[in-house]
Structures are given as C-alpha cells and as structure tokens.
Design a protein around this motif. Structure first.
Motif, PDB file in Angstrom:
ATOM      1  N   GLY B 162       0.827  -1.207   0.000  1.00 28.77           N
ATOM      2  CA  GLY B 162       0.000   0.000   0.000  1.00 28.77           C
ATOM      3  C   GLY B 162       0.853   1.245   0.000  1.00 28.77           C
ATOM      4  O   GLY B 162       0.588   2.198  -0.734  1.00 28.77           O
ATOM      5  N   ALA B 163       1.908   1.241   0.836  1.00 28.73           N
ATOM      6  CA  ALA B 163       2.788   2.410   0.928  1.00 28.73           C
ATOM      7  C   ALA B 163       3.473   2.672  -0.404  1.00 28.73           C
ATOM      8  O   ALA B 163       3.568   3.825  -0.858  1.00 28.73           O
ATOM      9  N   ILE B 164       3.929   1.591  -1.050  1.00 33.07           N
ATOM     10  CA  ILE B 164       4.643   1.770  -2.315  1.00 33.07           C
ATOM     11  C   ILE B 164       3.697   2.277  -3.393  1.00 33.07           C
ATOM     12  O   ILE B 164       4.032   3.157  -4.192  1.00 33.07           O
ATOM     13  N   ARG B 165       2.471   1.741  -3.379  1.00 37.73           N
ATOM     14  CA  ARG B 165       1.479   2.241  -4.331  1.00 37.73           C
ATOM     15  C   ARG B 165       1.203   3.722  -4.101  1.00 37.73           C
ATOM     16  O   ARG B 165       1.115   4.505  -5.052  1.00 37.73           O
ATOM     17  N   ALA B 166       1.061   4.104  -2.816  1.00 39.64           N
ATOM     18  CA  ALA B 166       0.780   5.505  -2.510  1.00 39.64           C
ATOM     19  C   ALA B 166       1.895   6.392  -3.039  1.00 39.64           C
ATOM     20  O   ALA B 166       1.641   7.429  -3.655  1.00 39.64           O
ATOM     21  N   ALA B 167       3.157   5.961  -2.822  1.00 40.60           N
ATOM     22  CA  ALA B 167       4.287   6.788  -3.248  1.00 40.60           C
ATOM     23  C   ALA B 167       4.293   6.959  -4.752  1.00 40.60           C
ATOM     24  O   ALA B 167       4.386   8.082  -5.267  1.00 40.60           O
ATOM     25  N   ASN B 233      -6.096   9.972  -2.419  1.00 39.37           N
ATOM     26  CA  ASN B 233      -6.314   8.525  -2.324  1.00 39.37           C
ATOM     27  C   ASN B 233      -7.796   8.188  -2.258  1.00 39.37           C
ATOM     28  O   ASN B 233      -8.219   7.337  -1.484  1.00 39.37           O
ATOM     29  N   ARG B 234      -8.595   8.870  -3.050  1.00 33.71           N
ATOM     30  CA  ARG B 234     -10.025   8.605  -3.048  1.00 33.71           C
ATOM     31  C   ARG B 234     -10.377   7.687  -4.201  1.00 33.71           C
ATOM     32  O   ARG B 234      -9.731   7.699  -5.241  1.00 33.71           O
ATOM     33  N   ASP B 238      -8.210   4.826  -5.099  1.00 35.34           N
ATOM     34  CA  ASP B 238      -7.777   4.504  -3.736  1.00 35.34           C
ATOM     35  C   ASP B 238      -7.006   3.187  -3.691  1.00 35.34           C
ATOM     36  O   ASP B 238      -7.229   2.356  -2.818  1.00 35.34           O
ATOM     37  N   LEU B 239      -6.081   3.038  -4.629  1.00 35.36           N
ATOM     38  CA  LEU B 239      -5.288   1.804  -4.704  1.00 35.36           C
ATOM     39  C   LEU B 239      -4.456   1.539  -3.445  1.00 35.36           C
ATOM     40  O   LEU B 239      -4.291   0.392  -3.062  1.00 35.36           O
ATOM     41  N   PRO B 240      -3.914   2.579  -2.740  1.00 34.68           N
ATOM     42  CA  PRO B 240      -3.101   2.294  -1.549  1.00 34.68           C
ATOM     43  C   PRO B 240      -3.877   1.569  -0.455  1.00 34.68           C
ATOM     44  O   PRO B 240      -3.288   0.914   0.372  1.00 34.68           O
ATOM     45  N   GLU B 241      -5.200   1.730  -0.409  1.00 35.28           N
ATOM     46  CA  GLU B 241      -5.947   1.047   0.645  1.00 35.28           C
ATOM     47  C   GLU B 241      -6.988   0.103   0.052  1.00 35.28           C
ATOM     48  O   GLU B 241      -8.012  -0.182   0.660  1.00 35.28           O
ATOM     49  N   CYS B 242      -6.662  -0.380  -1.153  1.00 29.57           N
ATOM     50  CA  CYS B 242      -7.582  -1.214  -1.910  1.00 29.57           C
ATOM     51  C   CYS B 242      -7.893  -2.499  -1.147  1.00 29.57           C
ATOM     52  O   CYS B 242      -7.077  -3.395  -1.068  1.00 29.57           O
ATOM     53  N   GLU B 243      -9.103  -2.580  -0.547  1.00 28.64           N
ATOM     54  CA  GLU B 243      -9.348  -3.697   0.377  1.00 28.64           C
ATOM     55  C   GLU B 243      -9.527  -5.032  -0.325  1.00 28.64           C
ATOM     56  O   GLU B 243      -9.331  -6.068   0.292  1.00 28.64           O
ATOM     57  N   THR B 244      -9.876  -5.015  -1.621  1.00 33.96           N
ATOM     58  CA  THR B 244     -10.039  -6.309  -2.280  1.00 33.96           C
ATOM     59  C   THR B 244      -8.711  -6.983  -2.559  1.00 33.96           C
ATOM     60  O   THR B 244      -8.654  -8.192  -2.700  1.00 33.96           O
ATOM     61  N   LEU B 246      -5.499  -5.682  -0.908  1.00 35.86           N
ATOM     62  CA  LEU B 246      -4.479  -5.437   0.123  1.00 35.86           C
ATOM     63  C   LEU B 246      -5.052  -5.423   1.538  1.00 35.86           C
ATOM     64  O   LEU B 246      -4.462  -4.820   2.424  1.00 35.86           O
ATOM     65  N   ILE B 247      -6.192  -6.038   1.792  1.00 44.64           N
ATOM     66  CA  ILE B 247      -6.851  -6.019   3.107  1.00 44.64           C
ATOM     67  C   ILE B 247      -7.231  -4.585   3.465  1.00 44.64           C
ATOM     68  O   ILE B 247      -8.339  -4.164   3.239  1.00 44.64           O
ATOM     69  N   GLY B 248      -6.270  -3.807   3.982  1.00 49.46           N
ATOM     70  CA  GLY B 248      -6.563  -2.400   4.256  1.00 49.46           C
ATOM     71  C   GLY B 248      -5.473  -1.512   3.713  1.00 49.46           C
ATOM     72  O   GLY B 248      -5.427  -0.321   4.020  1.00 49.46           O
ATOM     73  N   GLY B 249      -4.526  -2.100   2.945  1.00 43.97           N
ATOM     74  CA  GLY B 249      -3.426  -1.288   2.449  1.00 43.97           C
ATOM     75  C   GLY B 249      -2.545  -0.800   3.579  1.00 43.97           C
ATOM     76  O   GLY B 249      -2.295  -1.539   4.537  1.00 43.97           O
ATOM     77  N   TYR B 250      -2.134   0.452   3.501  1.00 45.98           N
ATOM     78  CA  TYR B 250      -1.136   0.950   4.461  1.00 45.98           C
ATOM     79  C   TYR B 250      -1.653   0.963   5.886  1.00 45.98           C
ATOM     80  O   TYR B 250      -0.874   0.964   6.828  1.00 45.98           O
ATOM     81  N   HIS B 251      -2.982   0.979   6.110  1.00 43.24           N
ATOM     82  CA  HIS B 251      -3.444   0.993   7.503  1.00 43.24           C
ATOM     83  C   HIS B 251      -3.976  -0.364   7.969  1.00 43.24           C
ATOM     84  O   HIS B 251      -4.785  -0.421   8.877  1.00 43.24           O
ATOM     85  N   THR B 252      -3.486  -1.440   7.353  1.00 41.54           N
ATOM     86  CA  THR B 252      -3.929  -2.776   7.780  1.00 41.54           C
ATOM     87  C   THR B 252      -3.673  -3.010   9.264  1.00 41.54           C
ATOM     88  O   THR B 252      -4.529  -3.529   9.980  1.00 41.54           O
ATOM     89  N   GLU B 253      -2.485  -2.613   9.764  1.00 45.83           N
ATOM     90  CA  GLU B 253      -2.098  -2.915  11.140  1.00 45.83           C
ATOM     91  C   GLU B 253      -2.582  -1.864  12.139  1.00 45.83           C
ATOM     92  O   GLU B 253      -2.323  -1.993  13.320  1.00 45.83           O
ATOM     93  N   TYR B 254      -3.230  -0.830  11.659  1.00 47.41           N
ATOM     94  CA  TYR B 254      -3.579   0.257  12.577  1.00 47.41           C
ATOM     95  C   TYR B 254      -4.947   0.021  13.213  1.00 47.41           C
ATOM     96  O   TYR B 254      -5.846  -0.531  12.580  1.00 47.41           O
ATOM     97  N   SER B 255      -5.065   0.454  14.448  1.00 44.57           N
ATOM     98  CA  SER B 255      -6.350   0.375  15.119  1.00 44.57           C
ATOM     99  C   SER B 255      -6.510   1.652  15.942  1.00 44.57           C
ATOM    100  O   SER B 255      -5.636   2.509  15.956  1.00 44.57           O
ATOM    101  N   SER B 256      -7.639   1.766  16.607  1.00 45.78           N
ATOM    102  CA  SER B 256      -7.889   2.858  17.537  1.00 45.78           C
ATOM    103  C   SER B 256      -7.723   4.230  16.868  1.00 45.78           C
ATOM    104  O   SER B 256      -7.963   4.363  15.681  1.00 45.78           O
TER     105      SER B 256
END
Lengths: 170, 363
Positions: B162-167, B233-234, B238-244, B246-256
């Motif tokens: 996700g990060a690489i796609r965003a860049a 990234n809309r 919105d490829l960086p967070e493309c859930e189909t 990349l799960i959640g893309g760059y914020h897969t591990e983030y919570s809260s």
C-alpha cells in the motif's frame, strides 16, 4: 532572533546530517536526510529566498526523497547487513575519508575574508519575480544549457528503463 | 514577542487589533476545517445510503447527527495495538505526519475578501505569502510521507505494498497537477493565491465576480480534479488502501485513534483540495454580482457572504468526491499509471502550450 534561529537550524542540520551517516537503518537515514532538507529550507527563508525555500521542499523533500524511500523500502535492507565488511574495505574508506578531510582543511585555511559583501546587495533578490528576471535575462544561456542537460539525463533514464522488445520482467 | 518587535514599526494598538483579528481568523479557519472533516464522515454515510436507497445512520441523535461523536468515542476507547515486529516510533509517526500535512494547507487559502473592523482593513486569510500556491503544492507533496512511513513501519507485506502504491501514485499525479497549475499561473502572472482570486473578482460580460478561471481553463480544471482524486487517495484511485487486494493497504495494522487519524486526514485533504480547486478555478470567494452587493449592503457584508459561499463551494466539492466514490468502480493499478503518465501528463503539457499561445495572441 534571526541569529538564534540560524544557530538552531545549523546545529539541527549538522546533527541530522551526521545521523544520516551513523544510522544503522537506511530508512532512518533517509528520514534524517529529509529533516536536513527542512533545515536548509529554514536557512533559505532566513535569507528571504522564499521561492528557493519552497522549491527545495517540493523537489528534494517532496519528490526525490520519496523516490529514495521508495527504492529503500523495496530493497528491504536488514539493519545489520553492513556488519561483515572486510578489513581492506574499512582501510580504503578511512584513507579516502582522510584525503577528503585534508582537501577541506587546506581549502578552509585559505579562506581569510569571511565577511559578506554588503554593498550592492538586494534583500529582495530571492523573491520569485526578481529571481525569474535574473534567470531569464542575465543568465539565460546557462539556464537553458542546464535544461538541455536535464533533458539528456531524462532521455537516458527512459532508455535504460525501457523494456526491450519481447522481454518480460514479471 | 512579535508585538515588541513590531512596536518600532507600528503603533501598539494597531498591532494588537490586527493580531487579535488574525488569531480569530486562524482559529475559525482551523475549526471549520476540523468540523467539516468530522461531519464529512457522517455525510459520506448519508450520501452512500442515499445512492444505495438506504437511510444511513439514524440512531445517534436526530438523523444520526451525533454519529461522528460516537465514532470518536469508540476510536479513543479501543485498544491501542502496535505489532511486535513493527518499528514503534515510525509506526506512531505515520498518522501524526498524515494529520500534520493535512492541517497545514489551510493557512494560505484566502477565505474571504477585504473587511474593515475597528478601523483596520484586513483579508479573511491566515497568512498571505506571495508563493501561496507553491506552498500548497509543497504540503501536498509532503502528505505522502505519513502513508509511506506508516505502511513501512507496520512490517506487513500488504501495508508495504500500500505504501509503495501511494508513493508511486502521488509522484505520478503530482506532475500533471503541477502542470495544470502552471497554466493558471500563466493566466494570472502571480503565485499568490490572493492575486489569483483578485483576477477572478473582475467582471466578465458585465457581471462582477464572474471572471472564473474555469471558463479559461476547462481542460486544466479536469486534469486538476482528476489529480486531486489521486492525491487524496479517493476512489476511483484509492489503490493504496484497496481492500479487495491489500486487506486495508497501508493501515492494515492500525487500530484505535491512529487509524482514526489516517481516515480523518483523508477527509481534511478532501475539504482542503475542494477549497484549493474553488480558489484556483471557481473564483475563490468571488460570486456573481459581488460589486452590486458590496454597493448595496457594504463591503463587510459582501465579504462575509463571499466567505460563506466559498465554504459552500468547498462543501459541494466534498459532496462531489463522495458522489464519485459511490458511482465509479476502482481502477486497476496499470490503468492508473497509464492514465497518469500517458493521458493526463501529455494533456497537461498541451494545455500549458495552448494557454501560452492564446495569451500571446490575445494580449
């Protein structure tokens, strides 16, 4: 105020430049380099060169460093990858670094007049209108030559990156 | 500090009043930005519900209006989770940088025309710098660091992708965006956002405040709009967070709240880019018959009306972002790159050349 700011920015710039070299993790090095560019931008603003300051952020911090980070993330370097350097490499590195130091010291010892020239100095020269006029009137030829140089480099990069006919990379 | 310094130049009272006015403007602008971003999360659900023939959030408050507060409460009380193999400091720095970059842009946007209070004339704008548009562009360029650092620090393959796609997406679309802005700058002859709006306040065919750049730069506007979607990234970009994929893309591990900051930064970016679009192409705070209103009701009322309409233009932009999100499907990654480099970039260069030729012919 400006003097304190200058010393603060300079100290931060030198510190982050040192951290670029001393960081074990290449991603940390790149982030310190970005911090260093921000310090340089601060210096440009202190010199009233707003255009240069903002272009420094756009080009270096905003584009080139993103690409650096991009490549380093792809390489996925481990933090302790550089531990096994052979002694010969270290020896050569020390010699070449020492030679650079000698050159720097010899040049800096020749510098006697550290005063800036005050007469004929225009504090507005860094603003974009004046900079544009100077670039396109007084220094047009070097400016255009530099752009041709960039064009050549770009064409070269595209040629190197171009996929050969029939070749597949994935 | 600033006042002591300025005492030599101006009277203290003058300085204090201007400082107070500017402080109020900064607080109002910041409050509006955050408030609009908060209620964008509610509006997004309502718009999507309307488009899919649902009713959306209805339980918290009237028509679900307290939903953003409930969300914020949930975000704050959720467990703060940092993966064991993550780079802890950079993992925390990612969302902070995303928020920082998102909040910095509104400083230079001219929100309204000249007003006069307590005998002081001032513009409804936090700071007026003569390279405003470049400042906006620089902050936009820095926005990608939050995503990149967060995605890399998560130490997760999907986050890294996700990060690489965003860049690569941001770098590619920044070029076309910069070139479309250059055409506007050529029209105006200044990098200051104030001067860009001033030009659009002029009358067109006798109607005051109608000289909008979108009539001169239709192609440039479409390029800028497309690039704004990619930079925020809309969907459809919105490829960086493309859930189909990349799960959640760059914020897969983030919570809260760290996840909350990423999402919130996206909504701030949407609002700010709508405001920048309004400033560059839709006259900023200019509106039709501005001079007539100023003559009839006074300069202050006209400026406040312009301020309100400018916010309205920004809100319509946010609605447009949502409209597109719930209408268009996501692009494929190679399609995204082809569109950026092979369509938008040459079109933007052609637009610059065309603008130059037309300016030469008609001046």
């Amino acid at each position: 105020m400006a003097v304190q700011l200058f010393y603060f920015l300079s100290a931060l710039a030198v510190l982050s430049a040192l951290m670029v070299v001393f960081s074990r993790n290449p991603v940390h090095s790149v982030l310190y380099l970005i911090l260093m560019f921000f310090c340089l931008t601060g210096h440009y603003i202190l010199l009233n060169a707003q255009f240069l300051a903002i272009v420094n952020i756009i080009v270096y911090a905003g584009a080139i460093m993103v690409l650096f980070l991009f490549v380093i993330m792809f390489l996925n370097l481990k933090t302790d990858a550089e531990k096994g350097q052979p002694p010969l490499m270290k020896f050569i590195a020390v010699i070449s670094g020492g030679l650079l130091l000698v050159v720097m010291v010899s040049i800096l010892s020749k510098v006697s007049n550290m005063e800036a020239k005050k007469e004929g100095f225009d504090s507005q020269i860094g603003l974009v209108e004046n900079l544009g006029k100077v670039l396109y009137k007084d220094y047009l030829l070097p400016f255009e030559l530099a752009s041709i140089l960039f064009l050549a480099a770009m064409v070269g990069a595209v040629m190197l990156g171009k996929r050969e006919a029939g070749e597949r990379h994935f | 500090m600033w006042c002591i310094f300025a005492k030599t130049i101006c009277d203290l009272d003058y300085c204090m009043i201007l400082l107070l006015i500017k402080a109020v403007i900064i607080l109002v602008v910041f409050g509006i930005t955050l408030g609009v971003a908060t209620y964008s999360t509610w509006a997004e659900r309502k718009v999507s519900a309307y488009m899919q023939d649902r009713i959306g959030p209805m339980r918290a408050g009237w028509a679900g209006l307290l939903q953003p507060l409930a969300d914020a409460g949930k975000m704050f009380f959720k467990e703060e989770f940092i993966p064991a193999s993550a780079n802890k400091w950079l993992f925390i720095a990612g969302p902070c940088l995303a928020m920082l970059a998102a909040c910095m842009t509104s400083a230079v946007i001219p929100f309204g025309g000249e007003m006069e209070l307590f005998g002081e004339k001032f513009l409804i704008q936090a700071v007026d710098i003569n390279i405003g548009i470049l400042y906006v562009f620089a902050v936009v360029a820095l926005g990608v660091y939050g995503v990149m650092i967060g995605g890399w620090a998560s130490n997760n393959k999907f986050s890294l992708l996700g990060a690489i796609r965003a860049a690569s997406q941001n770098i590619s679309y920044e070029l076309a965006m910069g070139l479309s802005i250059i055409a506007v700058i050529m029209l105006t002859g200044s990098l200051s956002l104030n001067v860009i709006v001033d030009r659009q306040v002029q009358p067109l065919f006798g109607i005051g405040g109608m000289n909008w750049n979108v009539f001169y730069q239709p192609l440039g506007f479409i390029i800028f709009l497309t690039c704004a979607f990619a930079e925020c990234n809309r969907t459809p970009f919105d490829l960086p967070e493309c859930e189909t994929e990349l799960i959640g893309g760059y914020h897969t591990e983030y919570s809260s709240m760290k996840l909350g900051f990423y999402l919130f930064a996206e909504y701030i970016n949407m609002f700010i880019s709508s405001l920048v679009m309004a400033t560059l192409y839709f006259g900023g705070y200019a509106y039709p018959f501005m001079d007539v209103v100023a003559g009839a009701l006074g300069q202050n009322i006209a400026a406040l009306l312009g301020f309100g309409l400018f916010i309205g233009k920004g809100l319509f932009g946010v609605f447009f972002f949502m409209w597109v999100r719930w209408t268009l499907p996501r692009f494929r990654y190679d399609q995204l790159m082809n569109l950026g480099w092979k369509s938008l970039f040459p079109l933007a260069i052609a637009n610059v050349v065309l603008t130059g030729i037309l300016i030469l012919l008609f001046q």
